[in-house]
Design an enzyme around this catalytic site. Structure first.
Site, PDB file in Angstrom:
ATOM      1  N   GLU A 117       0.791  -1.224   0.000  1.00  0.00           N
ATOM      2  CA  GLU A 117       0.000   0.000   0.000  1.00  0.00           C
ATOM      3  C   GLU A 117       0.828   1.281   0.000  1.00  0.00           C
ATOM      4  O   GLU A 117       0.426   2.273  -0.604  1.00  0.00           O
ATOM      5  CB  GLU A 117      -0.930   0.024   1.226  1.00  0.00           C
ATOM      6  CG  GLU A 117      -2.066  -0.972   1.177  1.00  0.00           C
ATOM      7  CD  GLU A 117      -3.163  -0.551   0.220  1.00  0.00           C
ATOM      8  OE1 GLU A 117      -3.037   0.515  -0.400  1.00  0.00           O
ATOM      9  OE2 GLU A 117      -4.128  -1.309   0.073  1.00  0.00           O
ATOM     10  N   SER A 377     -30.384 -33.601  48.830  1.00  0.00           N
ATOM     11  CA  SER A 377     -29.611 -34.067  49.993  1.00  0.00           C
ATOM     12  C   SER A 377     -28.279 -33.359  50.180  1.00  0.00           C
ATOM     13  O   SER A 377     -27.479 -33.767  51.017  1.00  0.00           O
ATOM     14  CB  SER A 377     -29.346 -35.572  49.844  1.00  0.00           C
ATOM     15  OG  SER A 377     -30.551 -36.304  49.814  1.00  0.00           O
TER      16      SER A 377
END
Length: 722
Positions: A117, A377
């Protein structure tokens, strides 16, 4: 006037200006025209410069301010204890733009980006005039754009402005803005803006969102092919989207690779190899680990850009997969929740709220670690622990398992059978209901509720009624997180710890009331280590307990080793019964698999503390051979302290004559802490909240032990030690 040159007085012609050796000569016609043209050009240049200056000034006034890279809006993210991404959230308009720094990105990608770029990115001041000139010449020769002349800085300007690159006015704005960016930001800041704002198709902005969506990974390690694709996409993100047009994406990627070879960034062999790599043809989902915790934390911190949890991301992912697999076997609408905590620090290491956060069929949005359900339980260990603490029983004390009624309440065992006379140890490992209610009747349901609250649990009684004996078998509402907190306290020798999903500052530990005294907690842990494991487990690896609520609506399994406590719930979020659901058959296998996924060496359960009485029933002191029920408390006011052990008048063999004496353990029930302890009228200890104390006598003989609580109430016993 005859049109001739003027003559002087003697008739000689007058020389023209500029003629002769010294006289100036008249300007030629071309010189006059050049002067006029120069003046015209100068005036034109002046007016053009003034016009351009005005245009540039007007452009400068309309440009957005130079952004601070640190202030660019990004997705709020949730990370784990190692800063690994757990879950991001979108920004405005549903866009994904995750925070990213240069250090987070593969250096090779940055090299390829600049090479393709903007090769002079580190040299120019925002505009590469040579590149612009080359691009303009290519347009004139070819009639269309061949290569762009925009620098990375100009592209950042375009991304900030949101304008087009094809219009002359937009290009001029980018040039002006690029110069402003270069004046106020350094190169790294400009590059950081590009990495955060570059478009990658759809609602993806920034390289981190792109790598997660297309490759399912962070951008710090990329292949050459992946990096090339990411370089190509921002130029035409919609046309080149790999999830829509993989052929166009591949062609664009390969062009990038070819140009980087020409530029000398890559060699031909590397580029050729990269071209063989497949293009991703679909987007991957963004991470959504610990989704329930993340949503809760976000409500607490709505403006924090980064929310850190104590969760271990790898463990969280493993357990979410485990929950999904196990829930599918239970039923189409069943779910599984798992909570893992460090019992030392209280850090929540994993929290799976459901078998699938987005699964509406399982009501996955409901966090079942926080849901209030019947515990079955699972409270029995705490009940027996209270009996050990008060000196009412020992693990080897005998107790009756037979049909019994308690003021109209007649519990029955889960399987409907009774075992007759059993030890407390066996009553707990077999999860017998009748013995548990006998013990709860002696220690009191109110005391059980109070100890649950000490463990930071929030038990909920139906209709706000007073606690009855039914709470011992699940007649109370409680959450999985509460149960993990209770078992964490038992694992820590009775000391409570606050469970938390977010890092807490290091502070001095508060002197809080214990859930159980240390010896009672160890007795409970030692018994739970003997609970028979499911078929996939090995006995003794962990201490654990299971539970099944009435009507097969909830299955539980909670366990711990020397470092970690894990809780598992299974059932339906809507509370509907599930055929065949049980703690041992459904939840316990998940618990043991969860411990397997912790990795590393398992921390062993702690050894017996000082004063632990490890003996068979026949070797126990007479008061502990058989469980003493509530009848022994009938003559005592409920708030009066009472020395539970040693009982008054007994003979205690401490081995004094053998030369290796053991300390005498003194236990108290009832009363209000702190307690002051005395032996023969001499204070021996003052321990806030503790209901047990050890004392080493000087020699054999009678000794009077007494205790005084904070309200001044007292009790005393006389025993003979030898």
């Amino acid at each position: 006037m005859n049109g001739k040159p003027d003559a002087d007085s003697n008739g000689s012609p007058r020389p023209l200006a500029g003629e002769g050796d010294d006289a100036p000569r008249p300007p030629s016609r071309w010189r006059r025209r050049g002067t006029i043209a120069g003046l015209s050009l100068g005036l034109a240049a002046f007016f053009a410069y003034a016009w351009l200056g005005g245009v540039l000034a007007e452009i400068d006034r309309t440009l957005p301010p130079v952004p601070d890279p640190a202030q660019v809006p990004t997705s709020q993210i949730v990370v784990d204890r190692s800063d690994t991404l757990l879950r991001p959230y979108t920004i405005a308009e549903g866009r994904w733009r995750l925070p990213v720094t240069l250090a987070d990105v593969d250096p090779m990608f940055l090299t390829m980006l600049k090479g393709y770029e903007d090769r002079r990115f580190d040299e120019h001041h925002g505009v590469d005039w040579r590149a612009l000139g080359r691009a303009a010449g290519q347009i004139l020769r070819n009639g269309h754009v061949v290569s762009g002349g925009s620098t990375l800085t100009m592209q950042v300007a375009r991304l900030v402005q949101g304008g087009s690159t094809r219009q002359a006015e937009s290009k001029l704005k980018q040039i002006v803005h690029a110069r402003a960016l270069e004046q106020k930001l350094d190169k790294n800041q400009i590059l950081s803006l590009y990495l955060a704002l570059a478009p990658y198709g759809g609602n993806l902005e920034g390289i981190r969102a792109a790598t997660l969506a297309y490759f399912g990974k962070e951008p710090r390690r990329l292949t050459i092919a992946e990096a090339a694709l990411l370089v190509a996409l921002p130029q035409s993100p919609e046309a080149r989207r790999p999830d829509r047009d993989p052929k166009a994406a591949k062609a664009a990627r390969d062009r990038v690779l070819d140009r980087l070879v020409t530029a000398g960034v890559l060699d031909e062999e590397t580029a050729a190899s990269a071209k063989t790599e497949r293009i991703p043809e679909a987007r991957k989902p963004f991470p959504m680990l610990a989704a329930h915790l993340g949503d809760q934390a976000r409500k607490r911190h709505p403006t924090d850009p980064v929310i850190r949890l104590t969760v271990d991301g790898r463990l969280q992912a493993k357990l979410e997969a485990l929950a999904g697999t196990r829930a599918a076997k239970v039923g189409a609408k069943a779910s599984v929740a798992i909570l893992v905590a460090d019992q030392v620090t209280g850090d929540i290491l994993a929290s799976v709220g459901s078998a699938g956060f987005m699964d509406d069929g399982r009501n996955g949005y409901v966090d079942m670690t926080e849901a209030v359900r019947s515990p079955g339980s699972t409270l029995k260990p705490l009940i027996y622990g209270l009996a050990f603490e008060q000196g009412l029983a020992h693990p080897q004390s005998l107790i009756e398992d037979k049909p019994s009624a308690f003021a109209g309440y007649a519990p029955v065992n889960f399987d409907g059978f009774y075992r007759g006379t059993v030890t407390i140890h066996d009553a707990l490992t077999q999860s017998l209901n009748v013995p548990a209610v006998q013990v709860l009747d002696a220690v009191g349901p109110a005391r059980l509720i109070a100890r649950l609250k000490r463990a930071a649990a929030s038990p909920r009684l139906p209709d706000m009624s007073a606690a009855g004996l039914a709470v011992g078998l699940g007649g109370v509402g409680i959450s999985l997180k509460d149960l993990v907190s209770v078992y964490a306290a038992i694992a820590r020798g009775g000391r409570p710890v606050a469970l938390h999903p977010e890092p807490l500052p290091v502070v001095a530990s508060a002197d809080t009331a214990p859930v159980l005294e240390p010896l009672a907690a160890w007795y409970v842990s030692d018994i739970l280590a003997d609970v028979p494991p499911p078929t996939i487990g090995a006995r003794g690896r962990i201490a654990y307990k299971t539970g099944t609520s009435y009507g097969y609506r909830d299955a539980w399994s909670i366990g711990f080793d020397g470092r970690t406590v894990i809780g598992v719930w299974a059932g339906r979020a809507d509370g509907a019964p599930v055929s065949g659901l049980s703690g041992i058959g459904t939840a316990a296998p998940v618990l043991f698999e969860a411990f397997d996924k912790l990795g590393g060496d398992r921390a062993p359960l702690p050894p017996a503390p000082r004063g632990a009485l490890i003996a068979s029933n026949g070797d126990l002191p007479a008061p502990l051979k058989r469980f003493r029920g509530s009848d022994i408390l009938a003559n005592k006011a409920p708030d009066t302290p009472e020395i539970a052990f040693p009982p008054d008048g007994v003979q205690v063999d401490l081995g004094i004559r053998a030369g290796d004496p053991m300390p005498l353990m003194i236990k108290i029930r009832n009363g209000q802490p702190p307690f002051t302890w005395f032996a023969n009228g001499v204070p021996i200890a003052q321990t806030p909240f503790a209901r047990a104390e050890s004392w080493a006598p000087d020699g054999p003989g009678f000794v009077t032990l007494s205790v005084v609580d904070s309200a001044g109430r007292s009790d005393r016993v006389t025993v003979f030690v030898e």
